[in-house]
Scaffold this motif. Structure first.
Motif, PDB file in Angstrom:
ATOM      1  N   ARG A 290       3.717  54.449 129.751  1.00  0.00           N
ATOM      2  CA  ARG A 290       4.303  53.143 129.742  1.00  0.00           C
ATOM      3  C   ARG A 290       3.832  52.371 131.085  1.00  0.00           C
ATOM      4  O   ARG A 290       3.327  52.920 131.851  1.00  0.00           O
ATOM      5  CB  ARG A 290       5.541  53.341 129.650  1.00  0.00           C
ATOM      6  N   ILE A 291       4.222  51.137 131.108  1.00  0.00           N
ATOM      7  CA  ILE A 291       3.938  50.300 132.331  1.00  0.00           C
ATOM      8  C   ILE A 291       4.691  50.817 133.411  1.00  0.00           C
ATOM      9  O   ILE A 291       5.779  51.535 133.645  1.00  0.00           O
ATOM     10  CB  ILE A 291       4.545  48.962 132.001  1.00  0.00           C
ATOM     11  N   GLY A 292       3.842  51.050 134.546  1.00  0.00           N
ATOM     12  CA  GLY A 292       4.258  51.615 135.969  1.00  0.00           C
ATOM     13  C   GLY A 292       3.810  53.011 136.147  1.00  0.00           C
ATOM     14  O   GLY A 292       3.884  53.363 137.088  1.00  0.00           O
TER      15      GLY A 292
ATOM     16  N   LYS B 226      -2.907  52.824 137.967  1.00  0.00           N
ATOM     17  CA  LYS B 226      -1.305  52.461 137.609  1.00  0.00           C
ATOM     18  C   LYS B 226      -1.602  51.604 136.351  1.00  0.00           C
ATOM     19  O   LYS B 226      -2.358  50.704 136.273  1.00  0.00           O
ATOM     20  CB  LYS B 226      -0.554  51.825 138.840  1.00  0.00           C
ATOM     21  N   ILE B 227      -0.634  51.933 135.353  1.00  0.00           N
ATOM     22  CA  ILE B 227      -0.773  51.129 134.380  1.00  0.00           C
ATOM     23  C   ILE B 227       0.125  49.842 134.588  1.00  0.00           C
ATOM     24  O   ILE B 227       1.243  50.176 134.994  1.00  0.00           O
ATOM     25  CB  ILE B 227      -0.049  51.705 132.998  1.00  0.00           C
ATOM     26  N   VAL B 228      -0.405  48.704 134.350  1.00  0.00           N
ATOM     27  CA  VAL B 228       0.345  47.703 134.566  1.00  0.00           C
ATOM     28  C   VAL B 228       0.172  46.510 133.423  1.00  0.00           C
ATOM     29  O   VAL B 228      -0.554  46.824 132.497  1.00  0.00           O
ATOM     30  CB  VAL B 228      -0.344  46.690 135.929  1.00  0.00           C
ATOM     31  N   SER B 229       0.955  45.399 133.517  1.00  0.00           N
ATOM     32  CA  SER B 229       0.722  44.373 132.535  1.00  0.00           C
ATOM     33  C   SER B 229      -0.306  43.472 132.844  1.00  0.00           C
ATOM     34  O   SER B 229      -0.875  43.104 133.910  1.00  0.00           O
ATOM     35  CB  SER B 229       1.899  43.386 132.421  1.00  0.00           C
TER      36      SER B 229
ATOM     37  N   HIS C 223      -4.441  51.035 127.527  1.00  0.00           N
ATOM     38  CA  HIS C 223      -3.286  50.376 128.462  1.00  0.00           C
ATOM     39  C   HIS C 223      -4.354  49.665 129.533  1.00  0.00           C
ATOM     40  O   HIS C 223      -5.621  50.194 129.734  1.00  0.00           O
ATOM     41  CB  HIS C 223      -2.481  51.625 129.125  1.00  0.00           C
TER      42      HIS C 223
ATOM     43  N   LYS D  94      10.171  53.212 139.542  1.00  0.00           N
ATOM     44  CA  LYS D  94       9.636  51.935 138.729  1.00  0.00           C
ATOM     45  C   LYS D  94       8.622  51.374 139.606  1.00  0.00           C
ATOM     46  O   LYS D  94       9.086  50.809 140.521  1.00  0.00           O
ATOM     47  CB  LYS D  94      10.852  51.161 138.501  1.00  0.00           C
TER      48      LYS D  94
ATOM     49  N   GLU E  25       7.334  46.255 136.504  1.00  0.00           N
ATOM     50  CA  GLU E  25       7.957  46.006 135.255  1.00  0.00           C
ATOM     51  C   GLU E  25       7.147  45.094 134.329  1.00  0.00           C
ATOM     52  O   GLU E  25       5.860  44.945 134.744  1.00  0.00           O
ATOM     53  CB  GLU E  25       8.970  44.829 135.509  1.00  0.00           C
ATOM     54  N   GLU E  26       7.425  45.424 133.172  1.00  0.00           N
ATOM     55  CA  GLU E  26       6.554  44.905 132.000  1.00  0.00           C
ATOM     56  C   GLU E  26       6.046  43.353 132.276  1.00  0.00           C
ATOM     57  O   GLU E  26       5.231  42.970 131.880  1.00  0.00           O
ATOM     58  CB  GLU E  26       7.228  45.308 130.542  1.00  0.00           C
TER      59      GLU E  26
ATOM     60  N   GLU F  39       3.371  40.293 136.771  1.00  0.00           N
ATOM     61  CA  GLU F  39       1.861  39.943 136.432  1.00  0.00           C
ATOM     62  C   GLU F  39       0.911  40.145 137.629  1.00  0.00           C
ATOM     63  O   GLU F  39      -0.211  39.686 137.603  1.00  0.00           O
ATOM     64  CB  GLU F  39       1.521  38.547 135.656  1.00  0.00           C
TER      65      GLU F  39
END
Length: 479
Positions: free
Chosen positions: A7-9, A25-28, A42, A117, A120-121, A124
């Protein structure tokens, strides 16, 4: 094997195309950047680089669970810097969490342990790899080059245009590099809408064309040995039948060939570039040649109403493949600006050095130093052996001192392994030494070190090492 839900983060190892797994790192993604169709993926921001990409879930692995495995199979200074960047980030994040906990305890409240964390989703900021309150500094690994906004022009003649990339993995699994969204913090490379031509698909030219295509440029190619064009045609390039046809079809035509004669023949020979030049057409000479050849080519191109730029490149085949060349440009400043997206695709930095001929001079000086240095390193290795010293120990000591570099380590390891596969042809560095010595003669400036190194390379050529790597100069000392 249970499916790993990301998931994000989350910190991950991301596999992109032919490149090794890299920490990220997974980001939006930016709001108006569409996700590729097909399999689930992702958006990943990679540590230690300016790259971000859509990566398929099957090409992602959790960072901590696979850390030891990845460190064992991946080597290299840039990879280690990326891993160090992850660890530094985790330390800072942990420190903040502890500070938050201690504040809660000081008020007599218990702070529940929460998972780390990272982003956050709805966030940006794709560059949020460090404390957002900190300002980037020039020696921070995340800010190793300053970025020039697309609306800005370099204020001085030697300001670099630094690399800004966005990599997207298509559903086909092949890697394509496309224009990043304008809202992305790290900037982007938007391919020019001008038609690009490229003449010469040797060690350097092949990597350059590959990166131009990956960035989305429209490229027409030509090579003296036509079969070399086939791979690039498969990747989306167009085929030009002659240099004249390429120059006629394209707005900007680049060339990268072996020596001054080849460069002149390409322009002024039968079906040469000059026959296709029309007013406003641009010609960019990327070959390493002497300043006199550059002056001649500039004059004949501009005499037909064309615009001329020289842009030789400092680097090797590997750096060309990686899009990490250093470009030295001189001549028509407006052509330099028109080539901005092309230079960002093929190199990490470009410099504009003024009038035509200056880039050729600077390039010859750089290659003179590199060639002389390589000959000296080879001399040291053979002297170590002749006096009963371990060559490997010599290299280990060298790489712990002030002369340590990727270049030294790589070339010496190749010598010790007997691997002389060309990354930069020996015959080309000897040509550059010869041209640099001639340039010194014209300036009445002594070049005794280069002259001595040149003799060693001539000896290596006599031993049939011309088409091997420059490190094969070593063989001139052992025969």
């Amino acid at each position: 094997m249970a499916t790993v839900h990301l998931r994000i983060g989350d910190l991950v190892w991301g596999k992109l195309g032919r490149y090794p797994p890299w920490p990220g790192k997974i980001v939006s993604p930016p709001k108006d950047l569409k996700k590729p169709r097909g399999k689930k993926c992702h958006f990943v921001k990679f540590f230690g680089t300016e790259d971000h990409a859509w990566i398929k879930v099957e090409q992602l692995k959790p960072y901590h669970a696979h850390k030891e495995e990845m460190i064992k199979i991946n080597k290299g200074k840039r990879f280690q810097q990326a891993v160090d960047a992850v660890e530094d980030f985790l330390k800072k994040a942990k420190g903040k969490e502890q500070n938050s906990d201690s504040k809660g305890e000081s008020k007599g409240k218990k702070t529940p342990n929460k998972p780390l964390k990272i982003l956050e989703e709805e966030d940006e900021d794709l560059s949020a790899l460090k404390d957002p309150s900190e300002k980037p500094v020039k020696d921070d690994p995340h800010f190793h080059h300053f970025l020039l906004s697309q609306s800005e022009k370099p204020a001085s003649s030697m300001e670099p245009i630094s690399k800004r990339l966005k990599i997207i993995e298509e559903d086909t699994g092949s890697t394509s590099i496309q224009a990043a969204d304008s809202t992305a913090i790290n900037g982007s490379i938007t391919p020019t809408d001008k038609r690009i031509g490229f003449l010469g698909l040797g060690l350097m030219g092949s990597g350059i064309v590959s990166n131009l295509l990956k960035m989305g440029h429209v490229v027409t190619v030509w090579n003296r040995t036509a079969e070399k064009c086939d791979l690039f045609i498969q990747e989306g390039a167009r085929l030009g039948r002659t240099p004249a046809e390429v120059a006629s079809m394209c707005d900007i035509t680049f060339s990268c060939v072996s020596d001054p004669k080849a460069a002149r023949d390409l322009v002024m020979g039968p079906s040469g570039v000059l026959q296709g030049i029309r007013p406003g057409k641009c010609y960019v000479e990327m070959s390493t040649v002497d300043p006199e050849t550059i002056t001649e080519l500039s004059q004949v191109i501009t005499s037909r109403g064309g615009r001329f730029l020289e842009a030789p490149v400092a680097g090797s085949q590997q750096l060309s493949n990686d899009g990490m060349l250093v470009i030295l440009a001189a001549g028509d400043r407006t052509v330099y600006e028109d080539c901005s997206s092309c230079f960002q695709a093929m190199g990490k930095t470009s410099f504009f050095l003024g009038e035509a001929g200056n880039a050729a001079r600077m390039m010859l000086i750089l290659n003179m130093v590199q060639g002389s240095f390589m000959a000296t390193i080879a001399e040291g290795l053979t002297l170590a052996q002749a006096t009963g010293q371990s060559q490997q120990t010599f290299l280990d000591i060298l790489c712990q001192g002030q002369m340590a570099s990727t270049f030294v380590d790589q070339k010496c390891q190749n010598i010790l392994q007997g691997n002389f596969k060309p990354d930069y042809y020996l015959k080309h560095i000897q040509k550059d030494l010869r041209l640099a010595i001639s340039m010194g003669d014209m300036a009445n400036h002594p070049t005794p070190m280069a002259a001595a190194a040149n003799e060693v390379y001539k000896r290596a050529k006599a031993l049939d090492q011309s088409d091997n790597d420059i490190s094969a100069v070593y063989r001139a000392y052992i025969h």
